[in-house]
Design a protein around this motif. Sequence first.
Motif, PDB file in Angstrom:
ATOM      1  N   LEU A  20      14.393   6.006  20.006  1.00 19.92           N
ATOM      2  CA  LEU A  20      13.267   5.131  19.658  1.00 19.92           C
ATOM      3  C   LEU A  20      12.096   5.375  20.608  1.00 19.92           C
ATOM      4  N   GLY A  21      12.404   5.630  21.877  1.00 20.14           N
ATOM      5  CA  GLY A  21      11.355   5.983  22.816  1.00 20.14           C
ATOM      6  C   GLY A  21      10.694   7.293  22.445  1.00 20.14           C
ATOM      7  N   ALA A  22      11.485   8.261  21.977  1.00 19.55           N
ATOM      8  CA  ALA A  22      10.932   9.567  21.592  1.00 19.55           C
ATOM      9  C   ALA A  22       9.998   9.435  20.393  1.00 19.55           C
ATOM     10  N   VAL A  23      10.397   8.648  19.402  1.00 18.84           N
ATOM     11  CA  VAL A  23       9.586   8.485  18.191  1.00 18.84           C
ATOM     12  C   VAL A  23       8.216   7.899  18.519  1.00 18.84           C
ATOM     13  N   PHE A  50      12.570  11.840  26.259  1.00 16.14           N
ATOM     14  CA  PHE A  50      13.316  10.749  25.629  1.00 16.14           C
ATOM     15  C   PHE A  50      14.447  11.283  24.746  1.00 16.14           C
ATOM     16  N   THR A  51      14.224  12.411  24.065  1.00 19.27           N
ATOM     17  CA  THR A  51      15.340  12.986  23.291  1.00 19.27           C
ATOM     18  C   THR A  51      16.449  13.449  24.214  1.00 19.27           C
ATOM     19  N   LEU A  58      18.894  11.795  12.593  1.00 17.10           N
ATOM     20  CA  LEU A  58      17.782  11.754  11.646  1.00 17.10           C
ATOM     21  C   LEU A  58      16.468  11.438  12.356  1.00 17.10           C
ATOM     22  N   LEU A  59      16.510  10.503  13.300  1.00 18.74           N
ATOM     23  CA  LEU A  59      15.303  10.156  14.048  1.00 18.74           C
ATOM     24  C   LEU A  59      14.872  11.297  14.969  1.00 18.74           C
ATOM     25  N   THR A  60      15.847  12.048  15.495  1.00 18.18           N
ATOM     26  CA  THR A  60      15.509  13.236  16.286  1.00 18.18           C
ATOM     27  C   THR A  60      14.762  14.238  15.425  1.00 18.18           C
ATOM     28  N   LEU A  61      15.269  14.446  14.226  1.00 17.87           N
ATOM     29  CA  LEU A  61      14.610  15.367  13.304  1.00 17.87           C
ATOM     30  C   LEU A  61      13.194  14.883  12.989  1.00 17.87           C
ATOM     31  N   TYR A  62      13.053  13.566  12.778  1.00 16.11           N
ATOM     32  CA  TYR A  62      11.725  13.010  12.507  1.00 16.11           C
ATOM     33  C   TYR A  62      10.784  13.257  13.687  1.00 16.11           C
TER      34      TYR A  62
END
Length: 538
Positions: free
Chosen positions: A313-316, A327-328, A444-448
């Motif tokens: 969430l921090g990365a996004v 963050f990732t 999925l969020l990493t990919l985003y």
Amino acid sequence: MSALVGALQAASSSWTAAGWSTGTLVPLPVMVPLSAAGLTLTLWRRPRLQRVVSVTALAVVVAVSVALLFVTDDGPVVVHVGGWAAPVGIDLVADRLSALMLTVSSVVLLLVLLYSLAQGNDDSDDPTEHAPVSIYHPTYLVLAAGVGNAFLAGDLFNLYVGFEILLAASYVLLTLGGTGARIRAGSIYVVVGLLSSVVFLIAIALAYAATGTVNMAQLAERLPEIDPTVRLAIQLLLLLAFGIKAAMFPVSAWLPDSYPTAPAPVTAVFAGLLTKVGVYAILRTQTLLFPPDERVDDALMWVALLTMVVGILGAVAQDDIKRLLSFTLVSHIGYMLFGIALATSSGAAAAIFYVVHHITVQTTLFLVVGLVERRGGSTSLDRLGGLAKLAPGLAILFFVPAMNLGGIPPLSGFLGKVGLLEEGARQGTALAYVLVVGSVVTSLLTLYAVVKAWNKAFWQEAPSSVPTDTTLPRGMVAPTAALVVLGLGLTAIAGPLYGYAERAAGALRDGSYVQAVLPPGGADTPSQRAATTGEDDG
């Protein structure tokens, strides 16, 4: 592959026949870079010779690590430093796990060094950006020695020494250039590092007071016999100390503020290796020293879940590539903790495979970001754009490891995550299924996040601030490309690599480590116990 194994086994036989034992190899990943560090310090007026010495030393470490990778497949190799057998002396122990970690870390250290040398040559006219070579080379080699010592340490105090070597060297590297931002980031890093060191020392003191030893093989025999409450306290203190170093939630806030301020090669080697040394320590101590404990394993699962979710969430939310990747990095530590918390050989094998994958891919991405910063003049996604047209080769170098990090099949990131998800589903508990769902959402969020970075940096219209005539030094591009190829190579050899990880995981609890380290017979006898604790046999 079989031909290579046969050649190395034949070389090992020739080595032994010539009067050398395979144990001679074990101290070299520590001694070679330490000796080279001293030599480069004496050559501070001759930077070209410093470069030759540094590259040669790390190349030797790579060769030794690869040899150990095959030698240890027959069982752990132990060296009693100074000839003093365990538990009196200091032991260096190479087994499948430590040899695998040494191999991937030494390759990464060598390629990052080559990248940094090219960057230093290209920026030699900017003394404010890069520290003098006389400082950089000895410190980098000391860092390499600390990594090797941590992976080979056979007792808790020597592991502590390895961490302190890493802390001292990494502080110098983190503050290269002496800018205000780097000094502030380095100060935070040192405070957090010292906090984890204090916790680690308390755990060591408590373990010694309770068992009379800090040798990990002997602790494996004695810890199950002490009071369960004391054993739990030791276990939790070690998890906290190593968890801070591994940047697991909730003690991970320091990392995104510290790493992005450093030069690209320093950030790359920190992101790729230093947190994984903490993960290695967790994996080693949890499997070797402590029997499975449902309370601890469940707590570690929750920590793994929160590390994944909070980190991603921090990365996004980031608009700077360095902070996004930082963050990732935190988030994907959660995958490794998930594998450890499953407390099975299959879970540990998946975690080991994922560690190898992540070291390679995360290091690659930070090196690519260094190239992006040089080509685009910034790491802010709002100030980048059009790089796919301006530098198509750079676009490929970013795209491949980014997709690997996101877990696109059939890349190694996908394979490692599938191993973790399968073992979580096989365990079948409600908490394990929660981790499975959390892992999928995180992927999925990493990919985003990486696709967002790709679109903004490479596809959106280039702002006027982006230089159009900047060229990238080949000496920086080549090591980065080599790491991209290495990441793809992990996919190509995923079968043998995963098999090796399974054998490494299977050996963590089978007693072979203890039998190799302790004197002939391997028994922790009452007389041995009296010798180390001062107690009478009664």
